[in-house]
Write a protein that holds these residues in place. Structure first.
Motif, mmCIF file in Angstrom:
data_model
loop_
_atom_site.group_PDB
_atom_site.id
_atom_site.type_symbol
_atom_site.label_atom_id
_atom_site.label_comp_id
_atom_site.label_asym_id
_atom_site.label_seq_id
_atom_site.Cartn_x
_atom_site.Cartn_y
_atom_site.Cartn_z
ATOM 1 N N SER A 101 -4.029 2.381 -3.410
ATOM 2 C CA SER A 101 -4.718 2.745 -2.145
ATOM 3 C C SER A 101 -3.572 2.474 -0.893
ATOM 4 N N ARG A 102 -4.181 3.361 0.476
ATOM 5 C CA ARG A 102 -3.255 3.314 1.479
ATOM 6 C C ARG A 102 -3.004 1.944 2.078
ATOM 7 N N SER A 143 3.133 4.177 4.936
ATOM 8 C CA SER A 143 4.514 4.218 5.128
ATOM 9 C C SER A 143 4.605 2.963 5.863
ATOM 10 N N ASP A 144 3.726 2.696 6.615
ATOM 11 C CA ASP A 144 3.859 1.377 7.438
ATOM 12 C C ASP A 144 3.608 0.213 7.042
ATOM 13 N N CYS A 145 3.359 0.118 5.672
ATOM 14 C CA CYS A 145 2.968 -1.068 5.176
ATOM 15 C C CYS A 145 4.469 -1.933 4.880
ATOM 16 N N GLN A 146 4.169 -3.334 4.936
ATOM 17 C CA GLN A 146 5.346 -3.940 4.802
ATOM 18 C C GLN A 146 5.916 -3.668 3.318
ATOM 19 N N ILE A 147 5.167 -3.580 2.308
ATOM 20 C CA ILE A 147 5.803 -3.303 0.942
ATOM 21 C C ILE A 147 5.097 -2.065 0.808
ATOM 22 N N PHE A 148 5.930 -0.899 0.870
ATOM 23 C CA PHE A 148 5.640 0.516 0.700
ATOM 24 C C PHE A 148 5.528 0.720 -0.867
ATOM 25 N N VAL A 149 4.707 1.165 -1.614
ATOM 26 C CA VAL A 149 4.564 1.891 -2.983
ATOM 27 C C VAL A 149 4.039 3.254 -2.902
ATOM 28 N N PRO A 150 5.103 4.043 -3.248
ATOM 29 C CA PRO A 150 4.801 5.422 -3.508
ATOM 30 C C PRO A 150 4.143 5.694 -4.730
ATOM 31 N N ASP A 151 2.884 5.402 -4.774
ATOM 32 C CA ASP A 151 2.033 5.630 -6.082
ATOM 33 C C ASP A 151 0.552 6.252 -5.580
ATOM 34 N N MET A 152 0.292 7.323 -6.047
ATOM 35 C CA MET A 152 -1.172 8.041 -5.605
ATOM 36 C C MET A 152 -2.208 7.160 -6.150
ATOM 37 N N ARG A 153 -2.058 6.357 -6.926
ATOM 38 C CA ARG A 153 -3.186 5.282 -7.507
ATOM 39 C C ARG A 153 -3.156 4.104 -6.633
ATOM 40 N N LEU A 200 0.404 -16.368 3.635
ATOM 41 C CA LEU A 200 0.579 -17.658 3.557
ATOM 42 C C LEU A 200 -0.603 -18.403 4.263
ATOM 43 N N ASP A 201 -1.535 -19.105 3.490
ATOM 44 C CA ASP A 201 -2.745 -19.651 3.811
ATOM 45 C C ASP A 201 -2.822 -21.230 3.739
ATOM 46 N N ALA A 202 -2.564 -22.177 4.676
ATOM 47 C CA ALA A 202 -2.640 -23.647 4.612
ATOM 48 C C ALA A 202 -1.390 -23.996 3.551
ATOM 49 N N GLY A 203 -0.383 -23.261 3.738
ATOM 50 C CA GLY A 203 0.912 -23.816 2.852
ATOM 51 C C GLY A 203 0.950 -23.235 1.702
ATOM 52 N N ARG A 204 -0.036 -22.289 1.203
ATOM 53 C CA ARG A 204 0.046 -21.766 -0.027
ATOM 54 C C ARG A 204 -0.267 -20.216 0.025
ATOM 55 N N TRP A 205 0.580 -19.475 -0.866
ATOM 56 C CA TRP A 205 0.645 -18.190 -0.850
ATOM 57 C C TRP A 205 -0.640 -17.688 -1.641
ATOM 58 N N CYS A 206 -1.152 -16.697 -1.086
ATOM 59 C CA CYS A 206 -2.384 -15.955 -1.591
ATOM 60 C C CYS A 206 -2.203 -14.540 -1.555
ATOM 61 N N VAL A 207 -3.135 -13.848 -2.565
ATOM 62 C CA VAL A 207 -3.169 -12.398 -2.766
ATOM 63 C C VAL A 207 -4.391 -12.032 -2.381
ATOM 64 N N GLU A 208 -4.869 -11.031 -1.604
ATOM 65 C CA GLU A 208 -6.375 -10.555 -1.300
ATOM 66 C C GLU A 208 -6.388 -9.047 -1.449
ATOM 67 N N ASP A 209 -7.240 -8.591 -2.175
ATOM 68 C CA ASP A 209 -7.388 -7.281 -2.228
ATOM 69 C C ASP A 209 -8.130 -6.705 -0.902
ATOM 70 N N LEU A 210 -7.752 -5.361 -0.509
ATOM 71 C CA LEU A 210 -8.381 -5.136 0.704
ATOM 72 C C LEU A 210 -9.321 -4.006 0.686
ATOM 73 N N GLY A 241 0.782 -1.193 0.115
ATOM 74 C CA GLY A 241 -0.027 -0.055 0.097
ATOM 75 C C GLY A 241 0.876 1.388 -0.076
ATOM 76 N N ARG A 242 0.170 2.299 0.147
ATOM 77 C CA ARG A 242 0.788 3.678 0.137
ATOM 78 C C ARG A 242 1.043 4.261 1.224
#
Length: 589
Positions: free
Chosen positions: A41-42, A29-39, A49-59, A26-27
């Protein structure tokens, strides 16, 4: 170790290793992966890692989270998946131990392998059996020296290409330097070449080649159709094997020819081709070739954009100069005449337009007003307009009437022989002493005359002729009308009454006449009122055509004035005097 790599956006090139836990992108500064892009979201998305598998989730982001081009809410990640967040692209790298449903490894394919002796096409390692996988995996884990050398070659090649990009702004010159570098990168290669796709036909043709023979960048390069077909279709590297191209003792496939696509920004530019007569190429060679092709594709895209940008800048400069020249040919200010008041508005739809206007003195007491429109736009219309106005001015001194003048000018414009070029115009000669107006309309918008609270179209059949430059012999007539104090003549181009709203409805002559009739003030106020009304009709729509308005108001005083008032003279010689009931057909009613 699992990781993600940014391939586009402000974090391009950054790698983030994934351990236990979750990683918020997110945008803030306390995000683990900080992206300085106004487009972004914060707190845009989360990788966990969910049940041994990596997933991505929109917040609940505004612009959404995409995986491989599809918008997702929560989805399991696989090796080589691409996550897109706004303009940021993130490649997912999962180790061999990270499995998918079915228990198979997630190494996605970077290479298509084609056997000449067999019709089989191997598009990915997933299509091979598990034993081949285990065999290959074992070899990759025990060949650290060769892997190190491969990385060195890749780094050296990428460095050379980046230097070529920095020192070359010509796409063709860039390709020649890349081709020369390929022979250094692949010591087993005998010939290399680049095939470029024609922008119009879409066909691939050999642009430049080089071999280890003495003659560089020449000769015929025969590229197998199999290479071209699979590179273009699959958009990835291809290894073409021969009879020796079967899996060896180490489980590797060896080929003698390989190709990779030149592409960038979803645009396919061509194919890089490398062949060997002896020692073969392996998968790591195709991987390297594909990496080089990707960088070269980006470089080609950048150089072509630079060339296109330079071309557009040059065109913009040429158009600005042409516009300055065109505007210099038009009167900057109307003539100063006691008893007359003028107002002008000229607005081309593009840098330069086809509309024109002019004020031409035939003698001390006869002033001509002309408004016209050349068929076409841009430079060709501007050049035609310059020649036409030059002819009108040069012949005005020896032509006392509009009919004589336009007949001679038409003869000269027809001689130009420009196919499809012609001009409409209305030419009016005003006599300052008698206050009479003689006019000829060559296919142009009808002049409008406001008298009191009425608006009259000045239309007469004998004064209405074909446009200038169409017919070699033009029958030209004219009409005459008497003007009085308080009258106002309005000449326009079709950019006014043909202006359209969002539904496609034209502004029209009726609405124009109504606005002229109700407008108050001097000539300048009337012109402003017309423009405001047109803008209100068009709203946010674009200007589709040039707009020209010339207004002339007759006041009490004048330069040369007779003591008695002359009676009205019929328009065209066949219409009752202006102001009579027969002529007072107001289009605004």
């Amino acid at each position: 170790m699992p990781s993600i790599v940014f391939t586009a956006g402000p974090n391009t090139g950054r790698r983030y290793k994934l351990a236990q836990g979750e990683y918020v992108i997110g945008r803030r500064s306390d995000c683990q992966i900080f992206v300085p892009d106004m487009r972004v979201s914060r707190q845009h998305a989360r990788i966990k890692l969910d049940a041994g598998r990596w997933c991505v989730e929109d917040l609940g982001s505004n612009n959404g989270t995409y995986v491989n081009g599809a918008r997702v809410q929560t989805v399991e990640l696989k090796h080589d998946d691409e996550i897109q967040i706004a303009q940021n692209r993130i490649r997912v790298e999962l180790p061999e131990g990270q499995t998918q449903p079915g228990g198979r490894g997630t190494f996605d394919s970077h290479v298509t392998i084609v056997e000449v002796q067999s019709p089989s096409v191997f598009k990915s390692r997933e299509e091979s059996d598990d034993r081949a996988w285990r065999s290959t995996s074992g070899i990759l884990s025990t060949t650290d020296v060769r892997s190190g050398r491969y990385l060195e070659r890749k780094l050296a090649a990428l460095t050379a290409i980046l230097e070529a990009v920095a020192n070359t702004d010509d796409p063709d010159g860039l390709l020649e330097r890349v081709v020369a570098q390929l022979l250094e990168v692949f010591p087993q290669a005998e010939s290399v070449g680049v095939l470029v796709q024609d922008d119009k036909t879409g066909e691939l043709t050999v642009k430049c080649t080089r071999s280890r023979e003495r003659t560089p960048f020449g000769g015929d390069l025969k590229v197998p159709g199999t290479i071209i077909e699979h590179v273009v279709h699959d958009r990835r590297g291809v290894l073409l094997g021969d009879s020796a191209g079967t899996p060896g003792a180490n489980g590797e496939v060896v080929g003698t020819r390989m190709g990779a696509p030149l592409q960038a920004q979803h645009t396919h530019y061509g194919v890089i081709y490398v062949e060997s007569r002896g020692a073969g190429f392996r998968q790591e060679d195709v991987d390297l070739l594909q990496s080089l092709a990707a960088q070269t594709g980006l470089a080609i895209h950048a150089t072509r954009m630079q060339v296109e940008l330079a071309r557009r800048e040059q065109l913009e400069r040429d158009l600005r100069v042409a516009r300055q020249i065109q505007r210099s040919l038009l009167p900057a200010t109307p003539p100063q005449v006691v008893g007359l008041e003028f107002a002008i508005h000229y607005e081309p739809a593009y840098q330069i337009g086809g509309d024109f206007y002019d004020f031409i003195w035939h003698d001390q007491s006869h002033l001509a007003l002309v408004v016209g429109d050349v068929a076409g736009k841009a430079i060709s219309a501007a050049l035609y307009m310059a020649r036409l106005t030059s002819e009108l001015r040069s012949r005005a001194g020896i032509s006392r009437t509009p009919a004589r003048l336009l007949r001679r000018v038409n003869e000269e414009m027809v001689k130009l022989g420009d196919d499809g070029m012609f001009s409409t115009l209305v030419y009016c000669i005003y006599d300052l002493e008698s206050r009479t107006l003689v006019f000829t309309n060559a296919g142009h918008c009808v002049p409008l005359l406001r008298r009191g609270d009425r608006v009259f179209p000045l239309h007469a059949e004998r004064a209405h002729i074909a446009p200038i430059g169409v017919m070699p012999e033009l029958e030209v007539g004219e009409a005459r009308v008497q003007l009085h104090s308080g009258d106002m003549l309005v000449l326009i181009s079709d950019g006014i009454h043909e202006a359209r709203d969002a539904r496609g409805n034209e502004y029209g002559v009726k609405r124009l006449s109504r606005r002229i009739r109700t407008a108050r003030g001097n000539a300048e106020d009337v012109v402003k009122a017309i423009l405001q009304d047109v803008d209100g009709h068009v709203a946010n729509g674009p200007q589709a055509d040039d707009i020209t308005i010339v207004a002339m108001a007759v006041n009490e005083g004048r330069a040369k004035r007779r003591t008695s008032t002359l009676p009205g003279i019929p328009v065209g010689g066949a219409t009752p005097p202006l102001g009579s009931k027969a002529l007072a057909d107001d289009p605004g009613e």
